[in-house]
Design a protein around this motif. Structure first.
Motif, PDB file in Angstrom:
ATOM      1  N   GLY A  80       0.786  -1.231   0.000  1.00  0.00           N
ATOM      2  CA  GLY A  80       0.000   0.000   0.000  1.00  0.00           C
ATOM      3  C   GLY A  80       0.814   1.275   0.000  1.00  0.00           C
ATOM      4  N   MET A  81       2.057   1.192  -0.485  1.00  0.00           N
ATOM      5  CA  MET A  81       2.879   2.402  -0.582  1.00  0.00           C
ATOM      6  C   MET A  81       2.920   2.858  -2.034  1.00  0.00           C
ATOM      7  SD  MET A  81       6.935   2.885   0.344  1.00  0.00           S
ATOM      8  CE  MET A  81       6.808   2.636   2.104  1.00  0.00           C
ATOM      9  N   ALA A  82       2.591   4.119  -2.266  1.00  0.00           N
ATOM     10  CA  ALA A  82       2.652   4.675  -3.618  1.00  0.00           C
ATOM     11  C   ALA A  82       3.561   5.888  -3.594  1.00  0.00           C
ATOM     12  CB  ALA A  82       1.263   5.077  -4.096  1.00  0.00           C
ATOM     13  N   ARG A  83       4.137   6.234  -4.746  1.00  0.00           N
ATOM     14  CA  ARG A  83       5.007   7.403  -4.798  1.00  0.00           C
ATOM     15  C   ARG A  83       4.781   8.166  -6.093  1.00  0.00           C
ATOM     16  NH1 ARG A  83      11.115   6.777  -6.239  1.00  0.00           N
ATOM     17  NH2 ARG A  83      10.574   8.912  -6.730  1.00  0.00           N
ATOM     18  N   THR A  84       5.139   9.430  -6.049  1.00  0.00           N
ATOM     19  CA  THR A  84       5.155  10.203  -7.289  1.00  0.00           C
ATOM     20  C   THR A  84       6.611  10.515  -7.612  1.00  0.00           C
ATOM     21  OG1 THR A  84       5.061  12.343  -6.161  1.00  0.00           O
ATOM     22  CG2 THR A  84       2.959  11.311  -6.736  1.00  0.00           C
ATOM     23  N   PHE A  85       6.846  10.869  -8.855  1.00  0.00           N
ATOM     24  CA  PHE A  85       8.196  11.168  -9.307  1.00  0.00           C
ATOM     25  C   PHE A  85       8.356  12.671  -9.492  1.00  0.00           C
ATOM     26  CE2 PHE A  85       7.426   6.837 -10.369  1.00  0.00           C
ATOM     27  CZ  PHE A  85       8.628   6.212 -10.083  1.00  0.00           C
ATOM     28  N   GLN A  86       9.594  13.132  -9.275  1.00  0.00           N
ATOM     29  CA  GLN A  86       9.858  14.558  -9.430  1.00  0.00           C
ATOM     30  C   GLN A  86       9.764  14.954 -10.897  1.00  0.00           C
ATOM     31  OE1 GLN A  86      13.328  15.764  -7.328  1.00  0.00           O
ATOM     32  NE2 GLN A  86      13.283  17.844  -8.139  1.00  0.00           N
ATOM     33  N   ARG A  87      10.313  14.098 -11.750  1.00  0.00           N
ATOM     34  CA  ARG A  87      10.176  14.294 -13.177  1.00  0.00           C
ATOM     35  C   ARG A  87       8.852  13.655 -13.575  1.00  0.00           C
ATOM     36  NH1 ARG A  87      12.365  11.728 -17.410  1.00  0.00           N
ATOM     37  NH2 ARG A  87      12.971   9.980 -16.101  1.00  0.00           N
ATOM     38  N   LEU A  88       8.114  14.288 -14.447  1.00  0.00           N
ATOM     39  CA  LEU A  88       6.844  13.689 -14.851  1.00  0.00           C
ATOM     40  C   LEU A  88       7.102  12.406 -15.618  1.00  0.00           C
ATOM     41  CD1 LEU A  88       4.618  16.692 -15.994  1.00  0.00           C
ATOM     42  CD2 LEU A  88       4.648  15.486 -13.813  1.00  0.00           C
ATOM     43  N   GLU A  89       6.379  11.365 -15.269  1.00  0.00           N
ATOM     44  CA  GLU A  89       6.577  10.065 -15.914  1.00  0.00           C
ATOM     45  C   GLU A  89       5.264   9.615 -16.555  1.00  0.00           C
ATOM     46  OE1 GLU A  89       9.483   8.021 -15.484  1.00  0.00           O
ATOM     47  OE2 GLU A  89      10.595   9.301 -14.098  1.00  0.00           O
ATOM     48  N   LEU A  90       4.623  10.520 -17.280  1.00  0.00           N
ATOM     49  CA  LEU A  90       3.342  10.177 -17.895  1.00  0.00           C
ATOM     50  C   LEU A  90       3.556   9.679 -19.328  1.00  0.00           C
ATOM     51  CD1 LEU A  90       1.337  13.306 -16.687  1.00  0.00           C
ATOM     52  CD2 LEU A  90       1.437  11.039 -15.629  1.00  0.00           C
ATOM     53  N   PHE A  91       2.570   8.956 -19.821  1.00  0.00           N
ATOM     54  CA  PHE A  91       2.614   8.470 -21.199  1.00  0.00           C
ATOM     55  C   PHE A  91       1.845   9.451 -22.074  1.00  0.00           C
ATOM     56  CE2 PHE A  91       2.799   4.761 -18.425  1.00  0.00           C
ATOM     57  CZ  PHE A  91       3.991   4.190 -18.852  1.00  0.00           C
ATOM     58  N   GLY A  92       2.559  10.100 -23.006  1.00  0.00           N
ATOM     59  CA  GLY A  92       2.000  11.209 -23.760  1.00  0.00           C
ATOM     60  C   GLY A  92       0.693  10.940 -24.475  1.00  0.00           C
ATOM     61  N   GLU A  93       0.547   9.739 -25.017  1.00  0.00           N
ATOM     62  CA  GLU A  93      -0.640   9.460 -25.837  1.00  0.00           C
ATOM     63  C   GLU A  93      -1.831   8.982 -25.017  1.00  0.00           C
ATOM     64  OE1 GLU A  93      -0.702  10.481 -28.934  1.00  0.00           O
ATOM     65  OE2 GLU A  93       1.365  11.099 -28.535  1.00  0.00           O
ATOM     66  N   LEU A  94      -1.576   8.559 -23.774  1.00  0.00           N
ATOM     67  CA  LEU A  94      -2.700   8.099 -22.949  1.00  0.00           C
ATOM     68  C   LEU A  94      -3.443   9.295 -22.379  1.00  0.00           C
ATOM     69  CD1 LEU A  94      -1.622   5.057 -20.746  1.00  0.00           C
ATOM     70  CD2 LEU A  94      -2.588   5.089 -23.036  1.00  0.00           C
TER      71      LEU A  94
END
Ligand code: ADP
Ligand code: MG
Length: 254
Positions: A80-94
């Motif tokens: 149940g541990m989640a994290r976000t990244f400092q650099r955006l790690e999104l998928f451009g087309e989604l």
């Protein structure tokens, strides 16, 4: 109240550099713990130890009192541990919504990553639409649910990062410099979202930030590190009044 997440006397060395010296902190469900400190203080190193990317030389990390110091990031995610990244790690087309669907399915072990990434995923699992709608709502992203990630300004992209973490239904969320690259208005929106998240989902938040004002406005408890050591630990009011903190930030832009 038992801490959901606890860091106990963690130390890390890089050659001659003591990146962390016996640092401890904890955070309970529905609470926000802030970690601040000048550049090079050891914030990212602590974040890596908590998320499982770096093993400490000494000390422990606990979730619900259970020692997870040796657990992989994946094992921590399952707990149940989640994290976000400092650099955006999104998928451009989604689209925004598709990011959350993938996260929701990963949580429920139904991800068929290749298909989902192509937007060709299977039919929604029961409850999936409601769960994803709930996260979109909470983060104020409903109106752009259909937008591809590449079209988003950085501040919105950061909220999608947070939304993606929330969609995995975590009990602890680690936020690594979530305000970096955001302007004043975007930072305010982020603060409002994090406040709502804490109130409505009862998650434990660990907020690692260079933005002192953001942390002091959101956190229940703040730990200040400098040169790897804890120099102050207390409520935001304690921290504002603390002489050692003022000295540590003297001349350094907060
Ligand atoms: P912060 O995130 O607070 O700016 P860091 O945790 O990145 O600080 O760094 C703490 C200290 O450890 C700094 O002196 C930094 O130079 C050093 N450090 C961080 N990562 C490494 C590494 N991979 N190898 C050697 N030294 C490192
Ligand atoms: Mg850092």
């Amino acid at each position: 109240m038992t801490a959901l997440l606890a860091v106990e006397e963690v130390s890390v060395r890089f050659g001659g550099v003591h990146a962390l010296r016996s640092v401890s902190l904890e955070v309970a469900a529905g609470r926000v713990a802030g970690l601040i400190g000048p550049n090079g203080a050891g914030k990212s190193t602590l974040f890596d130890v908590v998320s499982g990317l770096r093993a400490p030389a000494t000390g422990r990390v606990l979730m619900d009192g259970r020692d997870i110091t040796g657990s992989s990031p994946q094992a921590r995610a399952r707990l149940g541990m989640a994290r976000t990244f400092q650099r955006l790690e999104l998928f451009g087309e989604l689209t925004v919504r598709q990011h959350l669907v993938v996260a929701h399915r990963v949580r429920h072990r139904q991800a068929r990553l290749a298909l989902d990434l192509l937007g060709l995923g299977s039919r929604p699992r029961p409850g999936e639409d409601d769960a994803v709608d709930g996260v979109l709502d909470l983060l104020g992203l409903g109106s752009i649910a259909g937008a591809p990630a590449r079209a988003l300004p950085i501040g919105t992209g950061r909220l999608v990062e947070v939304a993606r973490a929330v969609a995995t239904e975590p009990r602890v969320i680690l936020l690594d410099e979530p305000s970096s690259g955001l302007d004043g208005a975007e930072t305010e929106r982020l603060a409002a979202v994090l406040g709502r998240l804490r109130a409505e989902r009862a998650v434990a938040l660990l907020l690692v930030e260079h933005n002192v004002d953001l942390v002091l406005s959101l956190a229940d408890r703040v730990t200040v590190v400098d040169f790897g050591a804890v120099i102050a630990d207390g409520t935001p009011d304690d921290i504002r009044a603390d002489q050692a903190v003022q000295r540590a930030y003297l001349g350094a832009a907060p």
